[in-house]
Design a protein around this motif. Sequence first.
Motif, PDB file in Angstrom:
ATOM      1  N   GLN A  63       0.968  -1.100  -0.021  1.00 37.05           N
ATOM      2  CA  GLN A  63      -0.184   0.138  -0.026  1.00 37.05           C
ATOM      3  C   GLN A  63       0.895   1.202  -0.122  1.00 37.05           C
ATOM      4  O   GLN A  63       0.545   2.159  -0.689  1.00 37.05           O
ATOM      5  N   ILE A  64       1.951   1.173   0.686  1.00 38.26           N
ATOM      6  CA  ILE A  64       2.831   2.592   0.726  1.00 38.26           C
ATOM      7  C   ILE A  64       3.400   2.431  -0.390  1.00 38.26           C
ATOM      8  O   ILE A  64       3.483   3.618  -1.052  1.00 38.26           O
ATOM      9  N   ALA A  65       4.030   1.358  -1.092  1.00 38.84           N
ATOM     10  CA  ALA A  65       4.603   1.481  -2.428  1.00 38.84           C
ATOM     11  C   ALA A  65       3.611   2.190  -3.426  1.00 38.84           C
ATOM     12  O   ALA A  65       4.075   2.718  -4.405  1.00 38.84           O
ATOM     13  N   ALA A  66       2.223   2.021  -3.368  1.00 39.73           N
ATOM     14  CA  ALA A  66       1.545   2.177  -4.368  1.00 39.73           C
ATOM     15  C   ALA A  66       0.829   3.817  -4.160  1.00 39.73           C
ATOM     16  O   ALA A  66       0.039   4.204  -4.849  1.00 39.73           O
ATOM     17  N   THR A  67       1.395   4.432  -2.913  1.00 38.57           N
ATOM     18  CA  THR A  67       0.770   5.565  -2.597  1.00 38.57           C
ATOM     19  C   THR A  67       2.065   6.631  -2.269  1.00 38.57           C
ATOM     20  O   THR A  67       2.581   6.510  -1.399  1.00 38.57           O
ATOM     21  N   PRO A  68       2.261   7.475  -3.454  1.00 37.64           N
ATOM     22  CA  PRO A  68       3.351   8.461  -3.623  1.00 37.64           C
ATOM     23  C   PRO A  68       3.224   9.309  -2.060  1.00 37.64           C
ATOM     24  O   PRO A  68       4.256   9.550  -1.726  1.00 37.64           O
ATOM     25  N   GLU A  69       2.204   9.612  -1.675  1.00 38.90           N
ATOM     26  CA  GLU A  69       2.063  10.516  -0.410  1.00 38.90           C
ATOM     27  C   GLU A  69       2.869   9.783   0.743  1.00 38.90           C
ATOM     28  O   GLU A  69       3.149  10.636   1.496  1.00 38.90           O
ATOM     29  N   LEU A  70       2.827   8.599   0.719  1.00 36.41           N
ATOM     30  CA  LEU A  70       3.550   8.003   1.824  1.00 36.41           C
ATOM     31  C   LEU A  70       4.869   7.422   1.602  1.00 36.41           C
ATOM     32  O   LEU A  70       5.654   6.965   2.419  1.00 36.41           O
ATOM     33  N   HIS A  71       5.582   7.943   0.484  1.00 37.16           N
ATOM     34  CA  HIS A  71       7.090   7.748   0.169  1.00 37.16           C
ATOM     35  C   HIS A  71       7.968   8.693   0.847  1.00 37.16           C
ATOM     36  O   HIS A  71       7.418   9.882   1.077  1.00 37.16           O
ATOM     37  N   PRO A  72       8.997   8.313   1.398  1.00 40.85           N
ATOM     38  CA  PRO A  72      10.179   9.340   1.782  1.00 40.85           C
ATOM     39  C   PRO A  72      10.252  10.407   0.717  1.00 40.85           C
ATOM     40  O   PRO A  72      10.194  10.261  -0.440  1.00 40.85           O
ATOM     41  N   ARG A  73      10.367  11.590   1.238  1.00 38.29           N
ATOM     42  CA  ARG A  73      10.607  12.695   0.356  1.00 38.29           C
ATOM     43  C   ARG A  73      12.223  12.491  -0.392  1.00 38.29           C
ATOM     44  O   ARG A  73      12.897  11.887   0.159  1.00 38.29           O
ATOM     45  N   HIS A  74      11.914  12.881  -1.885  1.00 38.91           N
ATOM     46  CA  HIS A  74      13.155  12.899  -2.549  1.00 38.91           C
ATOM     47  C   HIS A  74      14.575  13.522  -1.867  1.00 38.91           C
ATOM     48  O   HIS A  74      15.670  12.976  -1.875  1.00 38.91           O
ATOM     49  N   ASP A  75      14.192  14.648  -1.118  1.00 34.91           N
ATOM     50  CA  ASP A  75      15.282  15.428  -0.438  1.00 34.91           C
ATOM     51  C   ASP A  75      15.452  15.014   0.776  1.00 34.91           C
ATOM     52  O   ASP A  75      16.225  15.916   1.619  1.00 34.91           O
TER      53      ASP A  75
END
Length: 310
Positions: A63-75
Amino acid sequence: MKLKVIGSGAGGGLPQWNCNYHLSRRARDGGDGVDPRTQSSLAASADGENWVLFNASPDIRQQIAATPELHPRHDGPLRSTPIKAVVLTNADVDHIAGLLTLREKEPFNVYASARVLDTLKANSIFGVLDPELVAFHELELGGTVDIEGPDGPTGITVETYVVPGKIALFLEDGSDPVNYGSEEGDTIGVRIAATRGGPCAHYIPGCARVDDTLRARVSGAGCLLFDGTVFTDTEMPDAGLGAKTGSRMGHIAMSGPDGSLAAWKDVDIARRIYVHINNSNPVLDENSRERGAVLAAGWEVGRDGLEITL
């Protein structure tokens, strides 16, 4: 406030790993009006940056992998997450097992009723959540709390209340054939709002019946995300999928004079969405008569990735 349904299925999801019922088969095959679903979970944010999860399903990594809002920030740092807290509505496996995936030395807070916290504390496997990083907070039944993460308020406020339900399957008392050892606090509903105010949502993925008190509590809500486990109470035995009825599992059916469609019919709710939908439920087929009846009654059938803005 933004809500995102990251898991709309009941325990086992769709397709369930060992299920050969036609809905699971069609979900595996794809393209036939039956979409796959992961197990029940909801994410909420007041600012689009800090997120609170409601239940941690066994599918949480997916679910996290499918939800960009829950990913670590790129920076962001090498180890980081926008997930600041997890709120649990009961101790069902499909709502707590995902905590084990969140064991990777990342700080976050867990909120639950005393009954659910006692269940977690009694099971040593949850000791993999480092107590120096993961703090457990009791949700007082009938109380309201501003949900905080390790670095401060999330902007999300939660009010808790008891709903009719059942103790988790793995905790059932076989000597108690009436309520299987269930007590107050085994199943709760939550009113979710932004701390700054605005419309609220109610999240009730498990509920055995709807009474006048619950109807009055939810009236006026901007959104209700409600238990859609089964369409008929006897749907699982009728399909040959097991002996348990919906009521035996602690879930109200959608249909019938005592079902949720009838119970919520005249209540003032801006948007109503079924979640926690079992792999036996015919509403999973977007071309079914049952799906048509639900839509005609003003309900939506929740799906993974569904976004709600209030």
